[in-house]
Design an enzyme around this catalytic site. Structure first.
Site, short mmCIF file in Angstrom:
data_model
loop_
_atom_site.label_atom_id
_atom_site.label_comp_id
_atom_site.label_asym_id
_atom_site.label_seq_id
_atom_site.Cartn_x
_atom_site.Cartn_y
_atom_site.Cartn_z
N HIS A 131 0.86 -1.19 0.00
CA HIS A 131 0.00 0.00 0.00
C HIS A 131 0.90 1.25 0.00
CE1 HIS A 131 -3.42 2.44 0.35
NE2 HIS A 131 -3.82 2.19 1.57
N ARG A 287 -3.24 11.91 2.79
CA ARG A 287 -3.46 11.10 1.58
C ARG A 287 -3.74 12.03 0.41
NH1 ARG A 287 -5.02 5.80 1.88
NH2 ARG A 287 -4.67 5.92 -0.35
N1 NVA Z 1 -4.45 -3.85 5.51
C1 NVA Z 1 -5.70 -3.21 5.22
C2 NVA Z 1 -5.49 -1.77 4.87
C3 NVA Z 1 -6.76 -1.00 4.60
C4 NVA Z 1 -6.51 0.41 4.17
C5 NVA Z 1 -6.41 -3.95 4.10
O1 NVA Z 1 -5.73 -4.36 3.15
O2 NVA Z 1 -7.62 -4.13 4.18
N1 CP Z 2 -6.24 3.85 4.46
C1 CP Z 2 -6.98 3.55 3.37
O1 CP Z 2 -6.46 3.17 2.31
O2 CP Z 2 -8.31 3.73 3.56
P1 CP Z 2 -9.49 3.34 2.55
O3 CP Z 2 -9.57 1.83 2.52
O4 CP Z 2 -10.71 3.97 3.15
O5 CP Z 2 -9.17 3.86 1.19
#
Ligand code: NVA
Ligand code: CP
Length: 305
Positions: A131, A287
């Protein structure tokens, strides 16, 4: 010239990342001062979401509008992507019509395949493995509150997931040490750990990992796609909750971050988001600013005030 992509943090050099974060803070100040910017006038971002999102969707869509461009929301429910059109065919067509593509999906391989064919920059907006956009916001937030992160100790508590993997990449690039505290069987990717032994230490005990840390970070125990494991994980991860007692073991001015959404009573105690060290709301807002800087960098090929 081939398009630059942002699939992991490693797609940019440390100098480019550093300039990008400075530019993100500049954009934040400019936006807060109410200044109008038209750097991406008439440019279009395609946003492919195969998983849910609040922050990522709002920040990319609002960000494009605020820079004078626009964004298209594409979900597999109502595009041919959900009906089996090969990813390479979709990439060829979509990238012939827009200026950049943002993808949130499951297998990381999908963004790699899309990017190989795409004529325009592709941004990873979360895969099962990484991410990187969230890391831009986290690193911007650390710089704004504490300055250079080089030499700091960052402690990751919880699941060795996509966020943790991106923190591992960041540790090498930005020169900080990452302590990872996770239950056995939930450590981050072993290949990634092998190549980052000099900047990552894995612990069983979150208290040992938190000692003296300058930043403590956590995330949900069950990521998107792991919903069926949530009950089992809740039991296994209980000792890995971030709470004020854990923060007390860190440096006195330690910060706390969480990419959100958060589950109070699970990976964090009820009060953690309002803890004096918590910067989660700045982290979330960043973000917007970090991705606006990223979009300018990738689409225009330069960062200009
Ligand atoms: N580790 C989490 C992050 C969400 C922003 C997911 O992948 O769901
Ligand atoms: N932190 C993040 O990516 O949040 P969302 O899943 O709401 O986009």
């Amino acid at each position: 010239m081939a398009a630059r992509h942002f699939l992991t943090l490693n797609d940019l050099t440390i100098n480019e990342l550093s300039d990008l974060l400075d530019h993100a803070s500049f954009l934040r100040r400019e936006w807060q001062a109410g200044k109008v910017r038209n750097s991406l006038g008439n440019r279009v971002l395609a946003m492919i979401f195969e998983k849910s999102s609040t922050r990522t969707r709002v920040s990319f869509e609002a960000g494009m509008s605020q820079l004078g461009g626009s964004a298209l929301f594409l979900s597999p429910r109502d595009t041919q992507l959900g009906r089996g059109e090969p990813i390479e065919d979709s990439a060829r067509v979509i990238s012939s019509m827009v200026d950049a593509v943002m993808i949130r999906t499951f297998a990381h391989d999908k963004v790699d395949r899309f990017a190989k064919v795409s004529q325009v920059p592709v941004i990873n907006a979360l895969t099962d493995d990484f991410h990187p956009c969230q890391l831009l916001a986290d690193l911007q937030t650390y710089r704004e509150h504490r300055g250079n992160i080089a030499g700091a100790t960052v402690t990751w508590v919880g699941d060795g997931n996509n966020m943790c993997n991106s923190y591992i990449n960041a540790a090498r690039l930005f020169g900080f040490h990452l302590n990872v505290a996770c239950p056995q069987g939930y450590a981050p990717d072993s290949g990634l750990l092998d190549t980052h032994q000099d900047c990552v230490t894995v612990f069983d005990d979150p208290r040992e990992a938190a000692r003296g840390a300058n930043l403590i970070v956590t995330d949900v125990w069950a990521s998107m796609g792991q919903e069926q494991e949530a009950d089992a994980r809740r039991k296994i991860f209980t000792p890995y909750q971030v709470n004020p007692a854990l923060m007390d073991l860190a440096a006195t001015d330690a910060l706390f971050m969480h990419c959100l959404p958060a589950h109070r009573g699970e990976e964090i105690s009820d009060e953690m988001l309002d803890h004096p060290g918590s910067v989660v709301w700045d982290e979330a807002e960043n973000r917007l600013h970090a991705q606006k800087a990223l979009l300018e960098f990738l689409i225009l090929g330069k960062l200009e005030q």
